[in-house]
Design an enzyme around this catalytic site. Structure first.
Site, PDB file in Angstrom:
ATOM      1  N   GLU A  52      34.829  33.559  37.999  1.00 52.75           N
ATOM      2  CA  GLU A  52      33.469  33.487  38.557  1.00 52.75           C
ATOM      3  C   GLU A  52      33.523  33.139  40.039  1.00 52.75           C
ATOM      4  O   GLU A  52      32.707  33.623  40.831  1.00 52.75           O
ATOM      5  CB  GLU A  52      32.634  32.486  37.747  1.00 52.75           C
ATOM      6  CG  GLU A  52      32.291  33.048  36.371  1.00 52.75           C
ATOM      7  CD  GLU A  52      32.144  32.035  35.258  1.00 52.75           C
ATOM      8  OE1 GLU A  52      32.014  30.828  35.537  1.00 52.75           O
ATOM      9  OE2 GLU A  52      32.181  32.461  34.080  1.00 52.75           O
TER      10      GLU A  52
ATOM     11  N   ASN B  85      35.368  23.662  30.203  1.00 53.58           N
ATOM     12  CA  ASN B  85      34.808  23.999  31.518  1.00 53.58           C
ATOM     13  C   ASN B  85      33.305  24.081  31.351  1.00 53.58           C
ATOM     14  O   ASN B  85      32.789  25.051  30.804  1.00 53.58           O
ATOM     15  CB  ASN B  85      35.383  25.340  31.999  1.00 53.58           C
ATOM     16  CG  ASN B  85      34.728  25.816  33.285  1.00 53.58           C
ATOM     17  OD1 ASN B  85      33.963  25.088  33.912  1.00 53.58           O
ATOM     18  ND2 ASN B  85      35.024  27.051  33.678  1.00 53.58           N
ATOM     19  N   TRP B  86      32.618  23.033  31.817  1.00 58.57           N
ATOM     20  CA  TRP B  86      31.160  22.970  31.599  1.00 58.57           C
ATOM     21  C   TRP B  86      30.406  23.958  32.484  1.00 58.57           C
ATOM     22  O   TRP B  86      29.215  24.178  32.284  1.00 58.57           O
ATOM     23  CB  TRP B  86      30.655  21.551  31.880  1.00 58.57           C
ATOM     24  CG  TRP B  86      31.058  20.534  30.849  1.00 58.57           C
ATOM     25  CD1 TRP B  86      31.899  20.708  29.766  1.00 58.57           C
ATOM     26  CD2 TRP B  86      30.628  19.166  30.791  1.00 58.57           C
ATOM     27  NE1 TRP B  86      32.018  19.539  29.061  1.00 58.57           N
ATOM     28  CE2 TRP B  86      31.250  18.578  29.661  1.00 58.57           C
ATOM     29  CE3 TRP B  86      29.792  18.381  31.570  1.00 58.57           C
ATOM     30  CZ2 TRP B  86      31.049  17.235  29.308  1.00 58.57           C
ATOM     31  CZ3 TRP B  86      29.590  17.042  31.224  1.00 58.57           C
ATOM     32  CH2 TRP B  86      30.211  16.483  30.097  1.00 58.57           C
ATOM     33  N   LYS B  87      31.084  24.515  33.476  1.00 59.05           N
ATOM     34  CA  LYS B  87      30.409  25.400  34.445  1.00 59.05           C
ATOM     35  C   LYS B  87      29.176  24.675  35.004  1.00 59.05           C
ATOM     36  O   LYS B  87      29.199  23.459  35.145  1.00 59.05           O
ATOM     37  CB  LYS B  87      30.102  26.755  33.807  1.00 59.05           C
ATOM     38  CG  LYS B  87      31.370  27.374  33.180  1.00 59.05           C
ATOM     39  CD  LYS B  87      31.243  28.818  32.821  1.00 59.05           C
ATOM     40  CE  LYS B  87      32.560  29.309  32.219  1.00 59.05           C
ATOM     41  NZ  LYS B  87      32.578  30.737  31.906  1.00 59.05           N
TER      42      LYS B  87
ATOM     43  N   SER C 139      35.819  33.197  25.336  1.00 59.35           N
ATOM     44  CA  SER C 139      35.174  33.203  24.021  1.00 59.35           C
ATOM     45  C   SER C 139      36.015  32.551  22.939  1.00 59.35           C
ATOM     46  O   SER C 139      36.032  33.007  21.790  1.00 59.35           O
ATOM     47  CB  SER C 139      34.766  34.626  23.622  1.00 59.35           C
ATOM     48  OG  SER C 139      33.821  35.149  24.541  1.00 59.35           O
TER      49      SER C 139
ATOM     50  N   GLY D 292      32.423  34.601  28.133  1.00 59.14           N
ATOM     51  CA  GLY D 292      30.992  34.521  27.856  1.00 59.14           C
ATOM     52  C   GLY D 292      30.425  35.743  27.158  1.00 59.14           C
ATOM     53  O   GLY D 292      29.209  35.886  27.049  1.00 59.14           O
TER      54      GLY D 292
ATOM     55  N   HIS E  28      38.904  30.399  39.156  1.00 57.60           N
ATOM     56  CA  HIS E  28      38.163  30.945  38.016  1.00 57.60           C
ATOM     57  C   HIS E  28      37.579  32.294  38.425  1.00 57.60           C
ATOM     58  O   HIS E  28      37.173  32.486  39.571  1.00 57.60           O
ATOM     59  CB  HIS E  28      37.053  29.979  37.590  1.00 57.60           C
ATOM     60  CG  HIS E  28      36.456  30.353  36.277  1.00 57.60           C
ATOM     61  ND1 HIS E  28      35.522  31.359  36.154  1.00 57.60           N
ATOM     62  CD2 HIS E  28      36.688  29.904  35.022  1.00 57.60           C
ATOM     63  CE1 HIS E  28      35.208  31.486  34.873  1.00 57.60           C
ATOM     64  NE2 HIS E  28      35.895  30.607  34.167  1.00 57.60           N
TER      65      HIS E  28
ATOM     66  N   GLU F 212      42.557  34.190  31.587  1.00 63.15           N
ATOM     67  CA  GLU F 212      41.177  34.418  31.167  1.00 63.15           C
ATOM     68  C   GLU F 212      40.792  35.861  31.474  1.00 63.15           C
ATOM     69  O   GLU F 212      40.392  36.162  32.612  1.00 63.15           O
ATOM     70  CB  GLU F 212      40.233  33.477  31.925  1.00 63.15           C
ATOM     71  CG  GLU F 212      40.450  32.012  31.640  1.00 63.15           C
ATOM     72  CD  GLU F 212      39.164  31.198  31.779  1.00 63.15           C
ATOM     73  OE1 GLU F 212      38.914  30.386  30.900  1.00 63.15           O
ATOM     74  OE2 GLU F 212      38.410  31.414  32.740  1.00 63.15           O
TER      75      GLU F 212
HETATM   76  P1  13P Z   1      33.582  31.182  27.437  1.00 61.32           P
HETATM   77  O1  13P Z   1      34.382  30.290  26.518  1.00 61.32           O
HETATM   78  O2  13P Z   1      32.137  30.850  27.468  1.00 61.32           O
HETATM   79  O3  13P Z   1      33.865  32.628  27.174  1.00 61.32           O
HETATM   80  O4  13P Z   1      34.111  30.884  28.923  1.00 61.32           O
HETATM   81  C1  13P Z   1      35.467  30.898  29.164  1.00 61.32           C
HETATM   82  C2  13P Z   1      35.696  30.371  30.524  1.00 61.32           C
HETATM   83  O5  13P Z   1      35.330  30.987  31.507  1.00 61.32           O
HETATM   84  C3  13P Z   1      36.350  29.065  30.648  1.00 61.32           C
HETATM   85  O6  13P Z   1      36.720  28.808  31.958  1.00 61.32           O
END
Ligand code: 13P
Length: 249
Positions: A98, A12-14, A211, A173, A96, A167
């Site tokens: 976020e 997931n590149w966000k 993470s 993160g 997600h 998640e």
């Molecule tokens: P990280 O791997 O940076 O913790 O992010 C996880 C995530 O939100 C994947 O969708």
């Protein structure tokens, strides 16, 4: 009973990337990625068309990070599942944390987005997870079950066609990973909930995200109900992403 499910690793590149960085990242992944493990990258909308060209016939799938719950119409800024399908998207992440936190997405909106994706043949990767406060209050199981139950109710028998990603919000993160035992415990709860809704639960792919790094991926992926990962930060470095894909082999 542990089923022989194939593993899946999704990056997931966000909201990261640009033309040059994306090209370098994809070339790095394609050059070194082990064959035989299903993997995908979920990229920002503007880059879908070029990623589709770069990855055509590569075996590496691509997807989006969101999709509209609506078919079409006056929804400024939204992107429909039909549009994504034109770019060969295999997956769309929905719900997600976020998006739930910053865009007010309710459990029902998430479920409606999953339904819209499925209606166009795109596999929704439905994210669920608790906050730190909810975990500390002993609410983890109730929270993830509530989030998933709305999706089960909305999709009916089609629930067997989705991918679920657990998640924990506190692990995203932050460098704080759920321990393999913590993650497995929640995955077992989710699979049991799915089993009550569909005979296909044992074949369904349940990803862990939060993470995941090259040094913790293998032990997480070896848990009986963890079928791979949804990777954020480590998906932006080709060597790390490839190492995580290799850990799933
Ligand atoms: P990280 O791997 O940076 O913790 O992010 C996880 C995530 O939100 C994947 O969708």
């Amino acid at each position: 009973m542990t089923q022989a499910r194939s593993k899946l690793v999704v990056g997931n590149w966000k909201m990261h990337g640009n033309h040059a960085a994306n090209a370098e990242l994809l070339q790095g992944i394609l050059a070194a990625r082990p064959l035989g493990v299903d993997a995908a990258v979920c990229v920002p909308f503007p880059y879908l068309s070029e990623v589709a060209v770069t990855l055509a016939n590569s075996g590496l799938a691509w997807g989006a990070q969101d999709v509209s719950a609506h078919e079409q119409g006056a929804y400024t800024g939204e992107v429909s599942a039909a549009m994504l399908m034109e770019f060969g998207c295999r997956y769309a992440i929905v719900g997600h944390s976020e998006r739930r936190a910053y865009h007010g997405e309710s459990d029902q909106i998430v479920a409606d987005k999953a339904k819209a994706a499925l209606a166009r043949g795109i596999t929704p990767i439905v994210c669920v997870g608790e906050t730190l406060a909810q975990r500390q209050a002993g609410e983890t199981e109730a929270v993830v079950k509530r989030q998933l139950s709305v999706v089960i109710h909305t999709l009916g028998q089609c629930i067997g066609e989705i991918v679920v990603a657990y998640e924990p919000v506190w692990a995203i993160g932050t460098g704080l990973t759920a321990s393999p035992e913590q993650a497995q415990a929640v995955h077992a709860v989710l699979r049991a909930q799915l089993a009550a809704a569909t005979a296909r639960a044992a074949e369904m792919t349940l990803l862990y995200g939060g993470s995941v790094k090259p040094d913790n991926a293998a032990v997480l992926f070896s848990q009986p109900d963890i079928d791979g990962g949804l990777i954020g930060g480590a998906a932006l470095k080709a060597a790390d992403f490839v190492a995580i894909v290799r850990a799933a082999a």
